[in-house]
Motif scaffolding. Structure first.
Motif, PDB file in Angstrom:
ATOM      1  N   SER A   7       0.652  -1.018  -0.229  1.00  0.00           N
ATOM      2  CA  SER A   7       0.106   0.141  -0.022  1.00  0.00           C
ATOM      3  C   SER A   7       0.842   1.169   0.178  1.00  0.00           C
ATOM      4  CB  SER A   7      -1.028  -0.060   0.882  1.00  0.00           C
ATOM      5  OG  SER A   7      -0.270   0.127   2.368  1.00  0.00           O
ATOM      6  N   GLY A   8       0.296   2.300  -0.406  1.00  0.00           N
ATOM      7  CA  GLY A   8       1.104   3.477  -0.120  1.00  0.00           C
ATOM      8  C   GLY A   8       1.395   4.281  -1.457  1.00  0.00           C
ATOM      9  N   GLY A   9       1.350   3.468  -2.848  1.00  0.00           N
ATOM     10  CA  GLY A   9       1.651   4.164  -4.070  1.00  0.00           C
ATOM     11  C   GLY A   9       0.914   5.291  -3.807  1.00  0.00           C
ATOM     12  N   GLY A  10       0.617   6.484  -5.749  1.00  0.00           N
ATOM     13  CA  GLY A  10      -0.151   7.604  -5.684  1.00  0.00           C
ATOM     14  C   GLY A  10       0.885   8.001  -7.101  1.00  0.00           C
ATOM     15  N   LEU A  11       0.305   8.938  -6.877  1.00  0.00           N
ATOM     16  CA  LEU A  11       0.827  10.062  -7.422  1.00  0.00           C
ATOM     17  C   LEU A  11       1.447  11.774  -6.445  1.00  0.00           C
ATOM     18  CD1 LEU A  11       1.097  11.519 -10.849  1.00  0.00           C
ATOM     19  CD2 LEU A  11      -1.237  12.426 -10.062  1.00  0.00           C
ATOM     20  N   VAL A  12       2.766  11.670  -6.944  1.00  0.00           N
ATOM     21  CA  VAL A  12       3.646  12.708  -6.800  1.00  0.00           C
ATOM     22  C   VAL A  12       4.086  13.628  -7.447  1.00  0.00           C
ATOM     23  CG1 VAL A  12       5.506  11.490  -5.939  1.00  0.00           C
ATOM     24  CG2 VAL A  12       4.755  12.966  -4.462  1.00  0.00           C
ATOM     25  N   GLN A  13       4.274  15.238  -6.751  1.00  0.00           N
ATOM     26  CA  GLN A  13       5.116  15.447  -7.886  1.00  0.00           C
ATOM     27  C   GLN A  13       6.883  15.145  -7.723  1.00  0.00           C
ATOM     28  OE1 GLN A  13       4.089  19.822  -6.971  1.00  0.00           O
ATOM     29  NE2 GLN A  13       2.783  19.266  -9.224  1.00  0.00           N
ATOM     30  N   ALA A  14       7.440  15.638  -8.903  1.00  0.00           N
ATOM     31  CA  ALA A  14       8.983  15.446  -8.845  1.00  0.00           C
ATOM     32  C   ALA A  14       9.213  16.533  -7.682  1.00  0.00           C
ATOM     33  CB  ALA A  14       9.373  15.952 -10.332  1.00  0.00           C
ATOM     34  N   GLY A  15      10.486  15.875  -6.688  1.00  0.00           N
ATOM     35  CA  GLY A  15      10.817  15.815  -5.644  1.00  0.00           C
ATOM     36  C   GLY A  15      10.292  15.916  -3.953  1.00  0.00           C
ATOM     37  N   ARG A 109      16.712 -12.049  -7.588  1.00  0.00           N
ATOM     38  CA  ARG A 109      15.667 -13.111  -7.174  1.00  0.00           C
ATOM     39  C   ARG A 109      14.808 -13.333  -6.441  1.00  0.00           C
ATOM     40  NH1 ARG A 109      19.215 -18.513  -8.357  1.00  0.00           N
ATOM     41  NH2 ARG A 109      17.350 -19.589  -8.191  1.00  0.00           N
ATOM     42  N   PHE A 110      13.209 -13.680  -6.038  1.00  0.00           N
ATOM     43  CA  PHE A 110      13.236 -13.895  -4.807  1.00  0.00           C
ATOM     44  C   PHE A 110      12.057 -14.883  -4.817  1.00  0.00           C
ATOM     45  CE2 PHE A 110       9.202 -11.763  -7.004  1.00  0.00           C
ATOM     46  CZ  PHE A 110       9.681 -10.953  -8.109  1.00  0.00           C
ATOM     47  N   ASP A 111      11.764 -15.639  -3.748  1.00  0.00           N
ATOM     48  CA  ASP A 111      10.111 -16.277  -4.325  1.00  0.00           C
ATOM     49  C   ASP A 111       8.363 -16.086  -3.742  1.00  0.00           C
ATOM     50  OD1 ASP A 111      12.857 -17.933  -1.604  1.00  0.00           O
ATOM     51  OD2 ASP A 111      12.491 -18.147  -3.367  1.00  0.00           O
ATOM     52  N   TYR A 112       8.341 -14.748  -3.335  1.00  0.00           N
ATOM     53  CA  TYR A 112       7.019 -14.070  -3.248  1.00  0.00           C
ATOM     54  C   TYR A 112       7.105 -13.340  -3.693  1.00  0.00           C
ATOM     55  CZ  TYR A 112       6.742 -18.465  -0.179  1.00  0.00           C
ATOM     56  OH  TYR A 112       7.351 -20.119  -0.089  1.00  0.00           O
ATOM     57  N   ARG A 113       6.319 -12.382  -4.430  1.00  0.00           N
ATOM     58  CA  ARG A 113       5.939 -11.145  -4.580  1.00  0.00           C
ATOM     59  C   ARG A 113       4.631 -10.693  -4.227  1.00  0.00           C
ATOM     60  NH1 ARG A 113       5.270  -9.632 -10.534  1.00  0.00           N
ATOM     61  NH2 ARG A 113       2.983  -9.549 -10.446  1.00  0.00           N
ATOM     62  N   GLY A 114       4.243  -9.030  -3.987  1.00  0.00           N
ATOM     63  CA  GLY A 114       2.695  -9.179  -3.534  1.00  0.00           C
ATOM     64  C   GLY A 114       2.342  -8.396  -4.493  1.00  0.00           C
ATOM     65  N   GLN A 115       1.102  -7.567  -5.193  1.00  0.00           N
ATOM     66  CA  GLN A 115       0.238  -7.490  -6.016  1.00  0.00           C
ATOM     67  C   GLN A 115       1.007  -6.011  -6.533  1.00  0.00           C
ATOM     68  OE1 GLN A 115      -1.072 -10.259  -7.139  1.00  0.00           O
ATOM     69  NE2 GLN A 115      -2.863  -9.536  -7.738  1.00  0.00           N
ATOM     70  N   GLY A 116       1.418  -5.794  -6.469  1.00  0.00           N
ATOM     71  CA  GLY A 116       2.407  -4.226  -6.496  1.00  0.00           C
ATOM     72  C   GLY A 116       1.701  -2.795  -5.849  1.00  0.00           C
ATOM     73  N   THR A 117       2.049  -1.695  -6.433  1.00  0.00           N
ATOM     74  CA  THR A 117       1.364  -0.643  -5.953  1.00  0.00           C
ATOM     75  C   THR A 117       2.265   0.833  -7.307  1.00  0.00           C
ATOM     76  OG1 THR A 117       0.555   0.988  -4.339  1.00  0.00           O
ATOM     77  CG2 THR A 117       3.027  -0.197  -3.635  1.00  0.00           C
ATOM     78  N   GLN A 118       0.968   1.237  -7.212  1.00  0.00           N
ATOM     79  CA  GLN A 118       2.066   2.151  -8.428  1.00  0.00           C
ATOM     80  C   GLN A 118       2.502   3.323  -8.312  1.00  0.00           C
ATOM     81  OE1 GLN A 118       1.749   1.760 -11.987  1.00  0.00           O
ATOM     82  NE2 GLN A 118       3.037   3.718 -11.939  1.00  0.00           N
ATOM     83  N   VAL A 119       3.757   3.784  -8.774  1.00  0.00           N
ATOM     84  CA  VAL A 119       3.875   5.071  -7.956  1.00  0.00           C
ATOM     85  C   VAL A 119       4.281   5.995  -9.570  1.00  0.00           C
ATOM     86  CG1 VAL A 119       6.230   6.051  -6.906  1.00  0.00           C
ATOM     87  CG2 VAL A 119       4.918   4.100  -5.970  1.00  0.00           C
ATOM     88  N   THR A 120       3.892   7.204  -9.971  1.00  0.00           N
ATOM     89  CA  THR A 120       3.237   7.770 -10.555  1.00  0.00           C
ATOM     90  C   THR A 120       4.108   9.706 -10.142  1.00  0.00           C
ATOM     91  OG1 THR A 120       1.549   6.932 -11.310  1.00  0.00           O
ATOM     92  CG2 THR A 120       2.634   9.226 -12.232  1.00  0.00           C
ATOM     93  N   VAL A 121       5.656   9.914 -10.520  1.00  0.00           N
ATOM     94  CA  VAL A 121       6.008  10.798 -10.453  1.00  0.00           C
ATOM     95  C   VAL A 121       6.005  11.722 -11.331  1.00  0.00           C
ATOM     96  CG1 VAL A 121       7.846  12.091  -9.569  1.00  0.00           C
ATOM     97  CG2 VAL A 121       7.257   9.645  -8.942  1.00  0.00           C
ATOM     98  N   SER A 122       4.965  13.246 -10.956  1.00  0.00           N
ATOM     99  CA  SER A 122       5.061  13.692 -12.022  1.00  0.00           C
ATOM    100  C   SER A 122       6.260  14.979 -12.952  1.00  0.00           C
ATOM    101  CB  SER A 122       3.941  14.840 -12.629  1.00  0.00           C
ATOM    102  OG  SER A 122       3.795  15.932 -11.461  1.00  0.00           O
ATOM    103  N   SER A 123       6.523  15.374 -13.438  1.00  0.00           N
ATOM    104  CA  SER A 123       7.452  16.039 -13.983  1.00  0.00           C
ATOM    105  C   SER A 123       7.140  18.016 -13.815  1.00  0.00           C
ATOM    106  CB  SER A 123       8.395  16.041 -14.834  1.00  0.00           C
ATOM    107  OG  SER A 123       7.367  16.354 -16.042  1.00  0.00           O
TER     108      SER A 123
END
Length: 123
Positions: A7-15, A109-123
């Protein structure tokens, strides 16, 4: 089996900054490392950071050193990724992963992985 939920992904501005969390459940002590990888569209998976459950030893990918910090809360079976000074090139899906610390460092290499969370950084 180990289950990982990010959890915790989202859209953020550069910096700017974001903090990702990953809660682990199941047979977590079958592994000794927890970490993060990322993958941007059209690019290969990239190692970001890893930490051991026991001693707190950490290792970072070159592109995030000095900007990202990985930490853990063993009581809550949670690993965090504090991301500061974000850049547009940090835009990716971030995956929490569990496995052998050495394998994650040497060969991503890893054995387990989560579903992922998107991080988007805008310029």
């Amino acid at each position: 089996q180990v289950q990982l939920v990010e959890s915790g992904g989202g859209l953020v501005q550069a910096g700017g900054s974001l903090r990702l969390s990953c809660v682990a459940s199941g047979s977590i002590f079958s592994t000794n490392g927890m970490g993060w990888f990322r993958q941007a569209p059209g690019k290969e998976r990239e190692f970001v950071a890893v930490i051991t459950w026991s001693g707190g030893t950490t290792y970072y990918g070159d592109s995030v050193k000095g900007r990202f910090t990985i930490s853990r809360d063993n009581a809550k079976n949670t690993v965090f990724l504090q991301m500061n000074s974000l850049r547009p090139e940090d835009t990716a899906v971030y995956y929490c992963a569990a496995g052998a610390y050495g394998s994650m460092v040497r060969s991503s290499r890893f054995d387990y992985r989560g579903q992922g969370t998107q991080v988007t950084v805008s310029s």
